[in-house]
Design a protein around this motif. Structure first.
Motif, PDB file in Angstrom:
ATOM      1  N   GLU A  91      12.605  27.964 -12.503  1.00 31.22           N
ATOM      2  CA  GLU A  91      12.535  27.375 -11.581  1.00 31.22           C
ATOM      3  C   GLU A  91      13.603  28.081 -10.771  1.00 31.22           C
ATOM      4  O   GLU A  91      13.107  27.809  -9.479  1.00 31.22           O
ATOM      5  CB  GLU A  91      12.725  26.006 -12.222  1.00 31.22           C
ATOM      6  CG  GLU A  91      11.316  25.825 -12.631  1.00 31.22           C
ATOM      7  CD  GLU A  91      10.020  26.219 -11.803  1.00 31.22           C
ATOM      8  OE1 GLU A  91       9.424  26.150 -10.422  1.00 31.22           O
ATOM      9  OE2 GLU A  91       8.808  27.093 -12.459  1.00 31.22           O
ATOM     10  N   MET A  92      15.321  27.609 -11.313  1.00 28.71           N
ATOM     11  CA  MET A  92      16.236  27.151 -10.460  1.00 28.71           C
ATOM     12  C   MET A  92      16.086  28.690  -9.697  1.00 28.71           C
ATOM     13  O   MET A  92      17.012  28.996  -8.141  1.00 28.71           O
ATOM     14  CB  MET A  92      17.698  27.218 -11.032  1.00 28.71           C
ATOM     15  CG  MET A  92      16.728  25.234 -11.008  1.00 28.71           C
ATOM     16  SD  MET A  92      17.396  24.583  -9.708  1.00 28.71           S
ATOM     17  CE  MET A  92      18.625  24.372  -8.241  1.00 28.71           C
ATOM     18  N   ARG A  93      15.751  29.317 -10.371  1.00 31.14           N
ATOM     19  CA  ARG A  93      16.291  31.348  -9.959  1.00 31.14           C
ATOM     20  C   ARG A  93      14.842  31.259  -8.656  1.00 31.14           C
ATOM     21  O   ARG A  93      15.399  31.545  -7.857  1.00 31.14           O
ATOM     22  CB  ARG A  93      15.558  31.818 -10.311  1.00 31.14           C
ATOM     23  CG  ARG A  93      15.539  34.320 -10.182  1.00 31.14           C
ATOM     24  CD  ARG A  93      14.977  35.178 -11.439  1.00 31.14           C
ATOM     25  NE  ARG A  93      14.981  35.980 -10.755  1.00 31.14           N
ATOM     26  CZ  ARG A  93      15.244  37.373 -11.750  1.00 31.14           C
ATOM     27  NH1 ARG A  93      14.406  37.953 -12.655  1.00 31.14           N
ATOM     28  NH2 ARG A  93      14.870  38.302 -10.754  1.00 31.14           N
ATOM     29  N   LYS A  94      14.064  30.546  -8.798  1.00 35.83           N
ATOM     30  CA  LYS A  94      13.125  30.819  -7.267  1.00 35.83           C
ATOM     31  C   LYS A  94      13.773  30.010  -6.319  1.00 35.83           C
ATOM     32  O   LYS A  94      13.623  30.747  -5.027  1.00 35.83           O
ATOM     33  CB  LYS A  94      11.728  29.825  -7.459  1.00 35.83           C
ATOM     34  CG  LYS A  94      10.550  30.818  -8.798  1.00 35.83           C
ATOM     35  CD  LYS A  94       9.412  29.591  -8.539  1.00 35.83           C
ATOM     36  CE  LYS A  94       8.762  30.289  -9.951  1.00 35.83           C
ATOM     37  NZ  LYS A  94       7.703  28.921 -10.439  1.00 35.83           N
ATOM     38  N   ASP A 284       8.541  34.952  -9.331  1.00 34.28           N
ATOM     39  CA  ASP A 284       6.806  34.968  -9.554  1.00 34.28           C
ATOM     40  C   ASP A 284       6.863  35.546 -10.714  1.00 34.28           C
ATOM     41  O   ASP A 284       5.832  35.108 -11.197  1.00 34.28           O
ATOM     42  CB  ASP A 284       6.472  34.707  -8.151  1.00 34.28           C
ATOM     43  CG  ASP A 284       6.746  33.491  -7.107  1.00 34.28           C
ATOM     44  OD1 ASP A 284       6.801  32.420  -8.581  1.00 34.28           O
ATOM     45  OD2 ASP A 284       7.675  32.989  -6.251  1.00 34.28           O
ATOM     46  N   GLU A 287       8.090  35.163 -13.904  1.00 36.11           N
ATOM     47  CA  GLU A 287       7.225  34.015 -14.309  1.00 36.11           C
ATOM     48  C   GLU A 287       6.174  34.892 -15.055  1.00 36.11           C
ATOM     49  O   GLU A 287       5.733  34.176 -16.337  1.00 36.11           O
ATOM     50  CB  GLU A 287       7.024  33.018 -13.700  1.00 36.11           C
ATOM     51  CG  GLU A 287       6.789  31.703 -14.176  1.00 36.11           C
ATOM     52  CD  GLU A 287       6.698  30.610 -13.454  1.00 36.11           C
ATOM     53  OE1 GLU A 287       6.489  31.195 -12.016  1.00 36.11           O
ATOM     54  OE2 GLU A 287       6.776  29.695 -13.328  1.00 36.11           O
ATOM     55  N   GLU A 291       7.942  36.035 -18.841  1.00 31.97           N
ATOM     56  CA  GLU A 291       7.687  34.634 -19.223  1.00 31.97           C
ATOM     57  C   GLU A 291       6.826  34.384 -20.113  1.00 31.97           C
ATOM     58  O   GLU A 291       6.788  33.650 -21.264  1.00 31.97           O
ATOM     59  CB  GLU A 291       8.069  33.696 -18.527  1.00 31.97           C
ATOM     60  CG  GLU A 291       9.298  33.551 -17.904  1.00 31.97           C
ATOM     61  CD  GLU A 291      10.228  32.547 -18.048  1.00 31.97           C
ATOM     62  OE1 GLU A 291       9.892  31.392 -18.201  1.00 31.97           O
ATOM     63  OE2 GLU A 291      11.535  33.093 -18.503  1.00 31.97           O
TER      64      GLU A 291
END
Ligand code: NAD
Ligand code: G6P
Ligand code: MN
Length: 440
Positions: A91-94, A284, A287, A291
């Protein structure tokens, strides 16, 4: 030889199966009695535990396996710690990728302001992690893959200068494997000389012992003639296909050295931004790819006892770091690219820069080589500025200094604009919340 206890910090990472498989394939030189998966996220760790347990059973290995979020359990008695944490997760990579893009700047995991965002998040947890190892397993080797490597290495240089820690990046070996697959060389015959910062460097020569000559000039000609095809282990990955193809653009403009493909973010930031899609960045894709695959595989094993299609072949990534451990354990003095305080390795660059250069790895750790010749002004100029930016960022963390952070952001080599630096810094302070130190 004593059987080793190996702890993987960031056990839930999708790189874990690749590292474990590489160790399983090297049991003659790296016999292991226990794997420990250490992760702050119990669910991710349990998914990986399920997958690794399945791998060990399938291949009939009688090796212990532990999952834990307790550092004392994770590290007491460990011989090797493989570190691969991602602070803030996908989420923080986004955030790292999208916030700079919103302002028209490169949005990337480790380069540009995204890398600095990730860096400020990672400094505290890496100090903590290395501290745990010093407390519970002071003799263990820490082999670190955690990004952003330059910021991590600069941090640990300041806080634990004597830690038994090697900082490694798989990019040079990925590039070399790709060159060999495309052009028919065998990497085992290569003695490479390379210098730079992490994700920011150049080959100086590639001596091929079977041919008895430096093959870099002919490789440069081939790169100029046609773009590289993506290698086996990244086959079908559009992102990597573009990254490797970009090397041809770089050598067309700068024909003297094989570049690290990550230089595209510093040399052609405007083109990178144009090609980026803020609605669907690399995070994205990861993910929806790795992931999801890990979650689904763990679930399938729990429900059916079968693995299915998990592909734990991450190419050279796992093998590279395992080769390093093997070289330490067996005192092999093999050559690796590693990240160190400069101390003369690059003679005309500041001594306290953390740089990526070749090193020989044996029982006492790594011995970096000195280039013994100055590097060209173009490379030196870019590196000096980027090193200063990285140092200012680490200063900002320790001093809680907004001013230092602003200077770091402004000096980052992916753009020039103090106005944009300030806008993105303010947006990232907001987006990172408590992940960042308070900047005053
Ligand atoms: P990921 O998010 O899939 O996995 C990382 C794991 O670390 C997660 O399970 C997370 O819960 C855990 N974690 C986060 N903070 C932690 C902490 N403080 N202590 C223990 N565990 C913690 O990430 P990924 O894509 O697998 O990448 C992992 C790391 O490896 C990243 O830093 C990535 O940039 C790095 N990486 C480096 C190289 C290299 O060349 N050096 C290559 C590939 C990946
Ligand atoms: C290479 C780099 C790593 C980086 C990774 C990103 O392996 O050397 O430092 O973290 O690529 O890959 P990803 O598939 O997560 O975008
Ligand atoms: Mn890397």
């Amino acid at each position: 030889m004593k059987q080793q206890v190996v702890t993987i910090a960031g056990g839930g990472s999708s790189y874990t199966p690749g590292i474990i498989q590489a160790i399983l394939d090297n049991q003659n030189d790296f016999a292991v009695s226990e794997f420990r998966l250490y992760d702050i996220d119990a669910q991710r760790n349990d998914d990986m535990y399920t997958i690794i347990k399945w791998m060990l059973n399938k291949q009939r290995f009688n090796i212990g396996l532990t999952q834990t979020n307790d550092p004392e359990v994770a590290f007491t008695g460990a011989d090797f710690v493989f570190s691969q944490i991602r602070v803030g997760g996908i989420e923080m990579r986004k955030v790292d990728e999208k916030v700079p893009l919103k302002y028209g700047l490169v949005g990337q995991e480790t380069c540009g302001l995204g890398g600095f965002s990730y860096g400020l998040r990672t400094i505290g947890p890496m100090i903590e992690l290395v501290g745990f190892v010093q407390r519970y397993a002071p003799d263990a080797w820490i082999l670190n893959y955690t990004n952003p490597e330059s910021i991590v290495a600069e941090t640990i240089r300041r806080t634990y200068p004597k830690a038994k820690m090697l900082n490694a990046c798989d990019m040079t070996i990925s590039i070399e494997t790709t060159l060999c697959e495309n052009y028919g060389y065998d990497r085992k015959n290569w003695i490479q000389t390379y210098y730079g910062l992490n994700h920011f460097g150049w080959y100086k020569s590639i001596f091929d012992t079977s041919l008895g000559r430096d093959v870099m000039p002919e490789i440069l000609d081939k790169l100029k003639a046609a773009p590289l095809k993506e290698p086996e282990f990244h086959r079908g990955d559009k992102f990597w296909a573009e990254a490797y193809a970009m090397m041809s653009t770089i050598v067309t403009d700068f024909p003297d050295n094989i570049p690290n493909n990550y230089l595209e973010y510093y040399l052609y930031p405007d083109a990178v931004v144009e090609q980026s899609d803020i609605e669907f960045t690399r995070a994205d894709a990861v993910e929806l790819g790795r992931e999801k695959e890990i979650k689904e595989t763990a679930q399938r094993i729990r429900e059916t006892g079968r693995n299915g299609e998990l592909n734990h072949d991450f190419g050279a990534h796992g093998q590279y770091i395992v080769d390093m451990a093997v070289s330490i354990l067996n005192n092999l003095h093999r050559r690796f690219m590693l990240i160190f305080p400069n101390m003369g390795a690059i003679p005309n660059l500041r001594q306290d820069a953390v740089v990526e250069v070749p090193a020989y790895v044996g029982a006492t750790g790594a011995e970096p080589i000195s280039l013994r010749q100055p590097i060209p002004d173009m490379h030196k100029g870019m590196m000096e500025a980027q090193v200063a930016a990285e140092k200012l960022l680490v200063d900002a963390y320790f001093d809680h200094s907004y001013q230092k952070a602003l200077e770091a952001f402004t000096l980052n080599q992916t753009f020039t604009s103090a106005r944009k630096a300030k806008q993105v810094l303010d947006a990232l302070i907001e987006a990172n919340g408590d992940y960042w130190p308070e900047l005053r």
